[in-house]
Design an enzyme around this catalytic site. Sequence first.
Site, short mmCIF file in Angstrom:
data_model
loop_
_atom_site.label_atom_id
_atom_site.label_comp_id
_atom_site.label_asym_id
_atom_site.label_seq_id
_atom_site.Cartn_x
_atom_site.Cartn_y
_atom_site.Cartn_z
N ASP A 132 1.03 -1.16 0.00
CA ASP A 132 0.06 0.07 -0.08
C ASP A 132 0.70 1.18 -0.15
O ASP A 132 2.08 1.51 0.71
CB ASP A 132 -0.75 0.00 1.29
CG ASP A 132 -1.54 -1.23 1.63
OD1 ASP A 132 -1.53 -2.10 0.82
OD2 ASP A 132 -2.16 -1.19 2.58
N ARG A 167 -7.62 -0.84 11.81
CA ARG A 167 -6.30 -0.44 11.08
C ARG A 167 -6.48 0.56 9.73
O ARG A 167 -7.48 0.81 9.46
CB ARG A 167 -5.55 -1.73 10.55
CG ARG A 167 -6.41 -2.50 9.29
CD ARG A 167 -5.40 -3.53 9.01
NE ARG A 167 -6.14 -4.57 8.07
CZ ARG A 167 -6.74 -5.62 8.28
NH1 ARG A 167 -6.70 -5.79 9.54
NH2 ARG A 167 -7.32 -6.33 7.62
N GLN A 185 4.17 0.62 2.15
CA GLN A 185 4.30 -0.56 3.03
C GLN A 185 5.56 -1.61 2.40
O GLN A 185 5.68 -1.62 1.13
CB GLN A 185 3.08 -1.55 3.16
CG GLN A 185 1.94 -1.12 3.77
CD GLN A 185 2.13 -1.21 5.20
OE1 GLN A 185 1.87 -2.35 5.64
NE2 GLN A 185 2.53 -0.09 6.02
#
Length: 494
Positions: free
Chosen positions: A39, A167, A55
């Site tokens: 991501d 999250r 990420q």
Amino acid sequence: MTSDTLKKAREYEERVSAYIMDAERPAFHLSPRVGWMNDPNGFSFYKGEYHLFYQYHPYSTKWGPMHWGHAVSRDLLRWRYLPAALAPDEAYDNAGCFSGSALELDDGRQLIMYTGVQEHLSHDGVRRDLQTQCLAVGDGLEYEKYGANPVLDGKDLPEGFSRQDFRDPKLFRKPDGTFGCVVGCRTEDKSGSVLLFESDDGFDWHFVTVLDRCYNEYGKMWECPDFFTLGDKQILAVSPQDMSAVGLEFHNGNCTMFLIGEYDETAHTFDRQNVQAVDYGLDFYAPQTLLTPDGRRVVVGWMQNWDTCVSGPEDKWFGQMSLPRELSYRDGRVIQNPVRELDALHGRRVSYSDIPVQEELTLRGVYGRTIDMTVTVRPRSECGYTNFRMKVAAGSQHYTSITYTPLTSTLRVSRDHSGTNRDFVHVRECFVRDRGGEIKLRVVLDRFSAEIFVNDGEQAVTLTFTTPLSADGISFQSQGKTVINVEKYDITPQ
Ligand code: FRU
């Protein structure tokens, strides 16, 4: 203070990235400095540059303990790597620094909010990691984790909401200067929701409302939410997991959706009025937006699909970001087009008008793997045509095809012959607006990807492929008679 875990990641990426040739990467799409990327994170404008974190697992081309990679750019297309920004080096994020976002504080520092994942063994002996929201503050290069982390945990959740699936905080500034943030969470029915939190200073947060819920209608957990204004609408973007296909609008697996509606500031209610896929191709997930200094809402997504992540033993990097795209709102839909900065990278131009197409044909000068090409197709006679097919990244054995069928108003992309040796999804189809057999396709190729913007951005269709770079041909063909205009620019980033 830089932790040993972060130091190790920085030394590793510095050393190993020296062996990756620029020509082996996308030219104007961000790929990981080394290893694995998923991501987009912390997509923001700060101190005169765009920041795009991601990420990151530097040590292999597979997902692993999540770090944050970091790159900056002045034009959203040519990126310069900075050292990794975050590593899983605290008790509360020992299983990973998951996705999050960034914005500038009034005192000029940059605030990052991310999900800290902490290893946790449940009473029944099963590992069920806990997810909390954590902060880090920095200057655009070095970030210090906040001493009072986590700032949002299970205690801040309403009854029945999950501490294991909580999250991907997306921060935003409210018109009065205070802070808001949306976070994905799983509810007692096991499906997704988006929670809204607020803060006066960016550090002290409280729960406000459940903005929207899935009720098992659109997939399961809703990951990576974003919440922003576009025209006179409020858009809630979500990335549902475990989706089941709905007609040709949403596909199985990991999807992306814009929930279009209106938000009542006082009652804290989001009235969802319309739902639209963000991308109709094979590889697009977890998009995140920013507002440019000149007021454009720009989205970038991970140009991948969780179910089709395959890397070879020799690969040094895996994953790439989509083109940043400008969003607008027109006739009830969110419209996407490549950021206008792409025009400045246009090199040699080749154009053709009114070319009759039937048998497969190529056009002199129309080829390449880093190009921005617009093709407009129309029927050559009143009888219309059965279909129009374009092949890109084509060589003697390989090609990726884009096919328009006017009778059903469908556009189909296929990478079946792109050189893949894996039997996973390679074909996607979507409806496009019927314009009496006319269609306009803007195709941006960057070595290992194609992004197709249909009819001035009414739809975006994105896919990646691993076709050898020598396959740089483009051809056109139709069943029935068509006529096309082609305008092609080579993209030559300096
Ligand atoms: C989405 C996602 C996020 C999570 C991250 C972990 O692709 O699953 O929900 O924060 O990836 O890398």
